[in-house]
Scaffold this motif. Structure first.
Motif, PDB file in Angstrom:
ATOM      1  N   LEU A  51      -5.148 -44.604  60.036  1.00 40.91           N
ATOM      2  CA  LEU A  51      -5.920 -45.109  58.900  1.00 40.91           C
ATOM      3  C   LEU A  51      -7.214 -45.741  59.382  1.00 40.91           C
ATOM      4  O   LEU A  51      -8.295 -45.514  58.818  1.00 40.91           O
ATOM      5  CB  LEU A  51      -5.075 -46.122  58.129  1.00 40.91           C
ATOM      6  N   HIS A  52      -7.141 -46.533  60.427  1.00 40.32           N
ATOM      7  CA  HIS A  52      -8.318 -47.203  60.971  1.00 40.32           C
ATOM      8  C   HIS A  52      -9.321 -46.175  61.490  1.00 40.32           C
ATOM      9  O   HIS A  52     -10.541 -46.321  61.299  1.00 40.32           O
ATOM     10  CB  HIS A  52      -7.893 -48.140  62.098  1.00 40.32           C
ATOM     11  N   LEU A  53      -8.813 -45.133  62.126  1.00 44.97           N
ATOM     12  CA  LEU A  53      -9.685 -44.094  62.657  1.00 44.97           C
ATOM     13  C   LEU A  53     -10.416 -43.368  61.532  1.00 44.97           C
ATOM     14  O   LEU A  53     -11.635 -43.156  61.587  1.00 44.97           O
ATOM     15  CB  LEU A  53      -8.863 -43.106  63.489  1.00 44.97           C
ATOM     16  N   LEU A  54      -9.681 -42.957  60.496  1.00 45.88           N
ATOM     17  CA  LEU A  54     -10.303 -42.223  59.397  1.00 45.88           C
ATOM     18  C   LEU A  54     -11.352 -43.060  58.670  1.00 45.88           C
ATOM     19  O   LEU A  54     -12.404 -42.561  58.285  1.00 45.88           O
ATOM     20  CB  LEU A  54      -9.235 -41.765  58.405  1.00 45.88           C
ATOM     21  N   ALA A  55     -11.033 -44.342  58.471  1.00 49.29           N
ATOM     22  CA  ALA A  55     -11.932 -45.221  57.712  1.00 49.29           C
ATOM     23  C   ALA A  55     -13.010 -45.844  58.577  1.00 49.29           C
ATOM     24  O   ALA A  55     -13.903 -46.511  58.041  1.00 49.29           O
ATOM     25  CB  ALA A  55     -11.133 -46.320  57.025  1.00 49.29           C
ATOM     26  N   GLY A  56     -12.936 -45.641  59.889  1.00 52.40           N
ATOM     27  CA  GLY A  56     -13.908 -46.286  60.762  1.00 52.40           C
ATOM     28  C   GLY A  56     -13.839 -47.792  60.682  1.00 52.40           C
ATOM     29  O   GLY A  56     -14.802 -48.489  61.001  1.00 52.40           O
ATOM     30  N   GLY A  57     -12.687 -48.334  60.241  1.00 53.46           N
ATOM     31  CA  GLY A  57     -12.547 -49.776  60.072  1.00 53.46           C
ATOM     32  C   GLY A  57     -13.245 -50.331  58.852  1.00 53.46           C
ATOM     33  O   GLY A  57     -13.244 -51.549  58.647  1.00 53.46           O
ATOM     34  N   ASN A  58     -13.854 -49.476  58.023  1.00 52.58           N
ATOM     35  CA  ASN A  58     -14.549 -49.967  56.829  1.00 52.58           C
ATOM     36  C   ASN A  58     -13.549 -50.590  55.858  1.00 52.58           C
ATOM     37  O   ASN A  58     -12.630 -49.907  55.389  1.00 52.58           O
ATOM     38  CB  ASN A  58     -15.291 -48.817  56.147  1.00 52.58           C
TER      39      ASN A  58
END
Length: 937
Positions: A194-201
């Motif tokens: 999840l963090h990877l896909l969202a770039g942490g946004n």
């Protein structure tokens, strides 16, 4: 106040259409800039201040500004909010506003033309005691470094602070995923994806979690090749793309097709641009905030999932052209990723080139660098009528070899199952795929059909002795409940015979290692060559099979040692198993060891932070059963019984949830113990009868120690003394050739329960005391405290009336007081329970002291005695009394009034009155909202 402003409460709402962050998890604590704001709002004489709040879309600017406004209101400052981008609002008149005050001006990047001049004029004349917060997105300004334009001529007295908001760290994403999905659906692996896909946004993370919360399998939904971007992200990307020039748009599209971090040269070639135009377009794309520089000459999307939004907006012909260019670019380099090339050829519509790339990918040693892409390629091949079976078989073999030691998804296993039905596969290839698939099903995904697959593989691998040994050794593993101990030994004999016939040293080592695991699991007293102490350490050399067998043997033996109570040996084995080879090549075994470490900490009494860590690992591959078992034990000990009910599977589901047998036995013991405490005799008996039947079928009696004492207690409670005595005799017989510290202490406790039931309290006290001594030597404080509590209880019950009268005669009787030893036992148990945080056990022990202890001697009850006798009951007012705190903790954990009454030796009516007063004092809306500790109250 002017209608152009919003109140502090209203300012928590996102402004029109903006992508906003979310702070419901408290991830922004402590409050950023708090000291600066507090000092600037301390009074009307403070220097004026300006806070430049910058961050990209979705980084939480609106949320942080709202928190600042709430904090300012708490400091008695006025809070004003102006959103010029909303339209129809003129700049406010601030001349009548008294200081100290906080003014928030949002979204300056989208404000009308007159807003920046108004801000500049206001700041030049800003009065003392005023703090102005200006929020903006730097990428959407003409000059990202100058939100107020060039040379705004700000006065020297103005204090200025810049607060930059960016993506969350990985832990922030994990925390929010745990809150939204719950511990059983949110694993570290899912949160990392999840963090990877969202770039942490922050906002993209939040939006994705909202979607995942509605799915049945969140992990599978997030592992799909094409994860649909959230609507808010798609709209934001479309708006940003519309403001780019032609060259920058082409570069962004090329980045979406290539994915990951791409070189400038590759981006230009896919975009069809020359060096000059491509360079200028890349600079504009970077300044837009859509792309970022990840490493020197490596560029990708700031939010990786945005690539899907870009691709979805492309017309088919343009998309196909870009994929064809990408395939051509990737084949020009020295080292070609043929899986990626096949992906682009397929999406580019070049069928022949796609199949040729798939053939090359099957022989590519780097094809599994991205297992998800390899699975996607296999799926696409399986959908073709002219399937290239040879390529599919080779790629599938690579996947199977990779899957067992890594952390595969259910999709990997499913696609391997589809390959097994292909008629074109050779038996040897089919057998190897089936073997690895069966091992993954059984050990990693806890699916019962794994053993059947492994057995079928044995018959298909007659020409591969190395793989037959691997399959037979897996079937011989004693941790599984599918086979009894006799069957495990049968499979081991076949593995040994196959290894000896082949003469291969690694095969012989595998057979030795699994025999050693059986010996450790069963607590065999005789010497066995394959015991872990006699095995070499994994050396990380080129023989990966040897390293795997040794690492797996050490890992399994460490798990067995924890259940057998040999905690020092378990710690040594875990250290030996934790090699650099395992960390890089076998992350699944490393995760299993992490789960074993949770159990080891539970047994050692290292409970601080253990529950929080276990909740984070509750859905992780390799850790889920350990984490669940730890949380069940902690929940029971701490009185969080509603959590226990949630975590405890149904009676028939126990073997599926706890697929390894010692875990099932331990969970059954906890289930029986909780049912007895709740006076649910029917459930306690059903659980006891069932687990005893399964123990008899398995034949590893050392593991019975985790359920036997509680089963005996249930049978005695139900009046089935004959059943209890027969079970204890069977338990003792099973330990004649086998031994473990936990089982030995459990047998002593079982015999003590029988003696206590028969009224032989001095004998029972001695047996409980001996069991506590075993646990003390093992370093298991919680189990020791349980036995000390029982020993103290029996000692106090065993006092004669004459001895009790002598003890009450005066201080001179203390030295010979028969209650002194039992009191020490109970007080020590109470001390250990309190130090561990085992609140329910502590309350029960304190209740036993109140009921049985003679007046005066117990230090643990000194405060209660003073409160009860002669000095009057303290006036607690709206605070909870010590007894009310005890009742509140148990009620919040899910205990009924009757169960609380039994634990505290009170009447149900008294408990009912306590609960009424507690809820009135705390204003709790339900029992679950009652305070669970003194700090809470």
């Amino acid at each position: 106040m002017s209608t152009n402003f919003r109140s502090a409460a209203e300012s928590a709402l996102p402004s029109g259409g903006a992508v906003t962050g979310d702070d419901r998890t408290g991830l922004f604590q402590p409050l950023p800039g708090e000291a600066f704001l507090r000092a600037s709002l301390a009074g009307a004489e403070c220097r004026p201040a300006l806070v430049l709040l910058e961050g990209g879309a979705g980084t939480g600017k609106t949320t942080l500004a709202a928190r600042w406004a709430r904090a300012a209101a708490d400091w008695d400052a006025r809070t004003l909010h102006h959103t010029p981008a909303a339209g129809g609002t003129a700049p406010p008149d601030l001349t009548a506003v008294e200081a100290p005050a906080l003014l928030v001006v949002e979204d300056v990047h989208r404000a009308p033309d007159g807003t920046v001049p108004w801000l500049r004029a206001w700041l030049r004349e800003a009065r003392p005691g005023f703090v102005t917060v200006v929020s903006y997105r730097p990428a959407e300004l003409p000059d990202p470094a100058c939100p107020l334009g060039l040379d705004p001529e700000l006065p020297p007295a103005l204090r200025i602070r810049r607060e930059r908001l960016g993506p969350w760290e990985r832990e922030g994403t994990r925390a929010l995923a745990l809150e939204v999905l719950g511990p059983e659906r949110s694993s570290e692996r899912l949160a990392d994806r999840l963090h990877l896909l969202a770039g942490g946004n922050p906002q993209t993370v939040r939006d994705l979690l909202d979607v995942l919360a509605e799915t049945t399998d969140a992990a599978a939904a997030l592992q799909d090749e094409e994860v649909e971007p959230p609507v808010r992200l798609s709209q934001h990307i479309a708006a940003r793309m519309a403001s780019l020039g032609e060259e920058a748009t082409a570069l962004v599209r090329a980045a979406a097709v290539l994915g990951g971090g791409s070189r400038e040269r590759d981006l230009r070639r896919v975009a069809g641009l020359g060096r000059s135009a491509g360079g200028a377009g890349l600079v504009r794309a970077l300044r837009s905030g859509l792309l970022e520089e990840r490493a020197p000459d490596r560029y990708g999307f700031t939010i990786p999932l945005a690539a899907s939004a870009v691709l979805a907006s492309l017309p088919g012909p343009i998309r196909c052209t870009l994929h064809r260019r990408a395939a051509d670019v990737l084949t020009r380099g020295g080292e070609v990723s043929w899986v990626a090339v096949a992906h682009h050829e397929r999406l580019g519509g070049r069928e022949g080139a796609w199949l040729r790339a798939a053939e090359r990918a099957a022989d590519d040693p780097n094809a599994l660098a991205d297992p998800g892409a390899a699975v996607s390629l296999l799926r696409s091949l399986l959908g073709r009528p002219d399937l290239p079976a040879r390529a599919a078989g080779r790629l599938a073999l690579g996947l199977t070899r990779n899957a067992l030691l890594t952390l595969p998804s259910a999709g990997t296993v499913d696609v391997l199952g589809q390959i097994l039905v292909l008629s074109q596969l050779a038996d040897e290839v089919r057998g190897e795929i089936r073997l690895e698939r069966g091992l993954v099903l059984n050990s990693q995904l806890c699916r019962s059909e794994g053993k059947a697959e492994t057995e079928r593989a044995v018959s298909e691998l007659r020409a591969r002795p190395d793989l037959r040994v691997r399959a037979l050794a897996a079937l011989a593993n004693p941790l599984s409940a599918v086979y009894g101990l006799d069957a495990n030994l049968h499979w081991w004999e076949r593995a040994r015979a196959t290894a000896e016939a082949s003469g291969d040293p690694t095969d012989l080592l595998a057979a030795r290692a699994v025999r050693g695991t059986i010996a450790v699991a069963c607590g065999e007293r005789r010497r066995v060559p394959g015991r872990p102490g006699r095995l070499p350490d994994p050396d990380g050399g080129p023989d990966s099979r040897r390293n795997e067998y040794l690492t797996r043997a050490l890992s399994n033996a460490a798990c067995c040692a924890v259940f057998n109570g040999d905690l020092r040996q378990a710690a040594v084995l875990l250290r030996r198993s934790a090699t650099p080879w395992a960390a890089t090549a076998a992350p699944f075994i490393t995760q299993c060891d992490r789960g074993t470490e949770l159990l080891l900490r539970l047994e050692r009494g290292e409970w601080s932070g253990l529950g929080r860590e276990s909740r984070g690992l509750l859905s992780g591959v390799g850790t889920r059963v350990d984490a669940r078992l730890v949380l069940l034990q902690l929940g029971l000990a701490q009185g969080a019984w509603e959590d226990c009910v949630t975590l405890q599977p149904g009676l028939e589901d126990m073997p599926r949830v706890f697929s390894q047998f010692p875990y099932e036995v331990s969970a059954a013991g906890l289930r029986i113990r909780m049912a007895v405490a709740r006076q649910n005799t029917a459930e306690a008996i059903a659980s006891a009868d069932r687990i005893w039947h399964r123990l008899r079928a398995k034949g590893v009696w050392v593991w019975a120690g985790h359920a036997a004492p509680w089963a005996v207690e249930a049978w005695l409670l139900a009046g089935r003394e004959d059943t209890a005595r027969a079970a204890v005799a069977e338990f003792a017989a099973g330990l004649r050739a086998h031994h473990s510290r936990t089982a030995g202490a459990a047998l002593l406790r079982c015999r003590a329960l029988l003696a206590e039931h028969a009224g032989e309290h001095p004998e029972a006290r001695g047996l409980f005391g001996r069991a506590a001594l075993v646990h003390e030597r093992s370093g298991a404080p919680y189990r020791r405290a349980l036995d000390l509590e029982a020993a103290g209880r029996c000692g106090l019950v065993a006092r004669s009336p004459e001895a009790e009268a002598e003890a009450e005669a005066g201080p001179g009787a203390g030295a010979g007081d028969p209650a002194e030893g039992p009191l020490r036992d109970l007080e020590e148990a109470l001390r250990v329970f309190a130090s561990l945080g085992a609140s329910w056990d502590a309350l029960r022990a304190r209740g036993t002291l109140r009921e049985l202890a003679p007046s005066g001697p117990s230090r643990a009850l000194a405060g209660d005695a003073a409160d009860a006798r002669g000095r009057g009951r303290p006036a607690y007012g709206d605070a909870l009394s010590p007894r009310e705190q005890e009742v509140a903790a148990l009620a919040a954990g899910g205990l009924t009034n009757r169960e609380i009454a039994g634990a505290l030796h009170l009447s149900p009516r008294t408990v009912e009155q306590h609960v009424y007063r507690i809820m009135r004092k705390t204003h709790a809306v339900s029992r679950r909202h009652l305070p669970t500790s003194r700090a809470d109250s």
